[in-house]
Design a protein around this motif. Structure first.
Motif, PDB file in Angstrom:
ATOM      1  N   ASP A 415      44.014 -12.256 -44.216  1.00  0.00           N
ATOM      2  CA  ASP A 415      42.281 -13.275 -43.789  1.00  0.00           C
ATOM      3  C   ASP A 415      41.677 -13.987 -44.656  1.00  0.00           C
ATOM      4  O   ASP A 415      41.017 -14.835 -44.388  1.00  0.00           O
ATOM      5  N   LYS A 417      40.951 -17.726 -46.325  1.00  0.00           N
ATOM      6  CA  LYS A 417      41.063 -19.251 -45.693  1.00  0.00           C
ATOM      7  C   LYS A 417      40.598 -20.420 -46.115  1.00  0.00           C
ATOM      8  O   LYS A 417      40.092 -19.861 -47.239  1.00  0.00           O
ATOM      9  N   THR A 455      39.549 -24.418 -38.886  1.00  0.00           N
ATOM     10  CA  THR A 455      39.400 -22.212 -38.808  1.00  0.00           C
ATOM     11  C   THR A 455      38.612 -21.932 -37.612  1.00  0.00           C
ATOM     12  O   THR A 455      37.412 -22.551 -38.033  1.00  0.00           O
ATOM     13  N   SER A 456      39.093 -20.950 -37.334  1.00  0.00           N
ATOM     14  CA  SER A 456      37.857 -20.569 -36.619  1.00  0.00           C
ATOM     15  C   SER A 456      37.670 -18.854 -37.172  1.00  0.00           C
ATOM     16  O   SER A 456      38.315 -18.112 -37.772  1.00  0.00           O
ATOM     17  N   ALA A 457      36.457 -18.002 -36.462  1.00  0.00           N
ATOM     18  CA  ALA A 457      36.082 -17.092 -37.567  1.00  0.00           C
ATOM     19  C   ALA A 457      37.052 -15.902 -37.546  1.00  0.00           C
ATOM     20  O   ALA A 457      37.701 -15.161 -38.453  1.00  0.00           O
ATOM     21  N   ARG A 458      38.276 -15.384 -36.505  1.00  0.00           N
ATOM     22  CA  ARG A 458      39.072 -15.060 -36.209  1.00  0.00           C
ATOM     23  C   ARG A 458      40.370 -15.800 -36.142  1.00  0.00           C
ATOM     24  O   ARG A 458      40.710 -16.018 -34.798  1.00  0.00           O
ATOM     25  N   ASP A 459      41.008 -15.570 -37.575  1.00  0.00           N
ATOM     26  CA  ASP A 459      42.131 -16.599 -37.203  1.00  0.00           C
ATOM     27  C   ASP A 459      43.353 -15.905 -36.264  1.00  0.00           C
ATOM     28  O   ASP A 459      43.889 -15.060 -36.855  1.00  0.00           O
ATOM     29  N   THR A 460      43.638 -16.105 -35.427  1.00  0.00           N
ATOM     30  CA  THR A 460      45.278 -15.379 -34.346  1.00  0.00           C
ATOM     31  C   THR A 460      46.458 -15.711 -34.623  1.00  0.00           C
ATOM     32  O   THR A 460      47.290 -15.719 -33.816  1.00  0.00           O
ATOM     33  N   THR A 489      49.769 -11.226 -37.417  1.00  0.00           N
ATOM     34  CA  THR A 489      48.313 -11.265 -38.109  1.00  0.00           C
ATOM     35  C   THR A 489      48.048  -9.877 -39.141  1.00  0.00           C
ATOM     36  O   THR A 489      48.532  -9.172 -38.702  1.00  0.00           O
ATOM     37  N   GLU A 492      44.200  -5.045 -37.725  1.00  0.00           N
ATOM     38  CA  GLU A 492      43.362  -3.956 -37.489  1.00  0.00           C
ATOM     39  C   GLU A 492      43.582  -2.122 -37.585  1.00  0.00           C
ATOM     40  O   GLU A 492      44.096  -2.052 -36.358  1.00  0.00           O
TER      41      GLU A 492
END
Length: 562
Positions: A415, A417, A455-460, A489, A492
């Motif tokens: 995760d 970045k 980049t975003s909070a949740r990288d997909t 990715t 979870e």
């Protein structure tokens, strides 16, 4: 059997258990449920042993699904009764492993005894041991004891086993409950399969990977090892007595049972991979090995789910395992050099497991990149970050890479970045009246690097990259990592029913289980006909398929050489 040296009990506990069972640890029975094929034989022999459970509820009937399958395919399966070791006992896994070897002595006697049902039906040159939970650790202990002259914790207990055990199978095992001579159990030169589920409510981390990482091959041969992680599988559904009760009677209240894959589907996976592994290792059917090199070769035989797999074999020659020293520029094999270009992160370290403070006891290298500039020009393409592995002439001669060789890379996603790449410094044009938000000389400060542009909070976006190989003549062939398997990715897993319990219980919701990608040299020749695998001098990982990302990299090797 007198198991007192291995199964030690306090006096009060010993008395209560003797009252229940009618015997103590000096007189353990040797009981098993046996499924065997019709016909003359001889047939390969497989033992399976359960792990810890309520001693009042027998666990050994729970592997009937395996017994019926394997008997139909020409194997003898014995489900070993070790229920008397269950319950409140601790530190007894050495006894569990020792008992397996004592059962092999019984099968040897049955095979040699005229008039017995198994007379001349057992092929004692083809043996596999299989275990679940604590039993999964026990098979590794048995594998170690099998070749030792004495019990490591008391050498007055002499061993003389030396059975022709070829393969070990661990199902959702624990590891480290028993440590011979205070060391992790050493196992070498067996074929080894370990499987684990993402929603295991008992052994919440893939603990079997620690034994997988320790297993070594010291001689050439057909042996191989594989680790397979199955999404949505739990601990108990490998055993039809245990089923979905990973936390016992409170399971429905504590665990998120609705997230589990159907029990029969979980066992269908078990039938495919365990059956295929035994066909490959005990019957020499190499066509089944493809399943462990790339699980996609099984197609619709496997239930629809997500899988992560690891693989290595006795023929693998390791270029870099990141275990040997603290010099990031050297490989495992002398003559291998490693260099990085434009990387944001480059460091080696132990890989953390899902359980708090636990690790997989295996070093890997963390590589992070950010191909975006720190300045205002965000449109101009940047030179992508890369890691280069250079092979000396001596390495190439020793390894003998050719068209039939396969490159192994074990990769995991993270995760992380990484922050923006350092911008080029132009001191002549710097406006000294403006606040410096980047730190010294344009280097990003920690706060500026926290949220890189793009980049975003949740990288997909999966961390795919290009594998580039170059020969002495300068011929280069390139293929994406995704050509050799799915790139994912972090996945979870939410085990507990109560909201927030997983985040409180575990440091991470996605355990860093890595995937082995096998890249045949023939595939690179197919991309660039002039490329000569026999003259390969450089292997590059070029991070050009995702602008910002990070991976774990472990175990770079070559198999199938010469």
């Amino acid at each position: 059997m007198n198991a007192a040296p291995y199964a030690r009990t306090e006096p009060a506990l010993a008395r209560s258990r003797k009252k229940y069972w009618g015997y103590d640890n000096t007189a353990f029975p040797l009981n098993a449920r046996v499924w065997y094929p019709e016909g003359a034989g001889p047939f390969p022999l497989v033992l399976v042993v359960h792990g810890n459970h309520s001693m009042e509820e027998y666990s050994d009937p729970g592997y009937q699904w395996l017994g019926e399958l394997l008997a139909s395919r020409g194997f003898i399966l014995a489900s070993i009764d070790e229920n008397f070791l269950n319950g409140a006992l601790r530190g007894e896994n050495d006894a569990r492993g020792w008992m397996l070897l004592k059962h092999l002595e019984v099968f040897r006697a049955l095979n040699d005894s005229t008039g017995k049902p198994l007379h001349a039906k057992v092929d004692l040159s083809r043996i596999a041991l299989m275990g679940h939970s604590r039993g999964g650790e026990a098979v590794a202990i048995a594998g170690a004891f099998n070749r030792l002259p004495a019990y490591p914790d008391d050498a007055t207990q002499r061993f003389d086993f030396n059975f022709a055990i070829r393969a070990l199978v661990a199902i959702a095992p624990v590891d480290g409950q028993y440590t011979p001579a205070d060391r992790p159990t050493p196992v070498s030169d067996y074929s080894y399969l370990v499987i684990h589920g993402s929603h295991d409510g008992d052994v919440s981390s893939f603990s079997g990977l620690t034994q997988y990482n320790r297993l070594r091959y010291t001689r050439p041969g057909p042996d191989f090892k594989s680790a397979i992680w199955m999404h949505r599988a739990n601990h108990g559904q490998w055993n039809t007595v245990w089923n979905d009760k990973d936390n016992g009677r409170t399971s429905a209240r504590r665990l998120q049972l609705g997230a589990l894959i159907d029990g029969e589907e979980q066992r269908r996976f078990g039938r495919v991979v365990i059956g295929g592994f035994l066909e490959a290792t005990l019957n020499g059917r190499d066509e089944y090995r493809a399943l462990f090199r790339d699980h996609r070769s099984a197609g619709d035989w496997l239930p629809p789910s997500m899988y992560l797999t690891r693989y290595a074999d006795a023929g693998t020659q390791w270029l870099a395992t990141f275990e040997e020293d603290v010099d990031v520029s050297t490989g495992t094999m002398p003559g291998v050099r490693i260099s990085g270009d434009s990387l944001s992160t480059w460091k080696e370290g132990d890989v953390p497991a899902r359980s708090r403070s636990a690790t997989f006891r295996s070093n890997a290298v963390t590589l992070g990149w950010n191909n975006m500039p720190a300045g205002t020009d965000t449109a101009t393409p940047r030179w992508p970050a890369r890691l280069t592995v250079t092979l000396s002439d001596s390495v190439r001669r020793a390894v003998g890479i050719g068209r039939s060789s396969t490159l192994l890379l074990t990769v995991g996603s993270t995760d992380q970045k990484p922050g923006p790449r350092r911008a080029a410094r132009d001191s002549a044009r710097r406006d000294s009246t403006q606040r410096d938000t980047t730190g010294r000389g344009g280097a990003p400060t920690r706060s500026a690097a926290r949220r890189p542009a793009g980049t975003s909070a949740r990288d997909t976006v999966p961390p795919d990259f290009t594998i580039e190989v170059e020969d002495d003549g300068g011929h280069v062939a390139r293929l994406p990592l995704s050509a050799f398997g799915a790139v994912r990715t972090p996945i979870e897993s939410y085990i507990y029913r109560r909201r927030g319990r997983d985040k409180a219980q575990f440091p991470t919701l996605a355990e860093p289980v890595m995937q082995t990608y096998l890249a045949p040299m023939s595939a690179f020749v197919g991309r660039t006909a002039a490329f000569d695998p026999a003259a390969v001098r450089t292997i590059r990982l070029v991070f050009d398929r995702k602008r910002v990302g990070a991976i774990l990299l472990d175990d770079i090797g070559v198999t199938g050489a010469r």
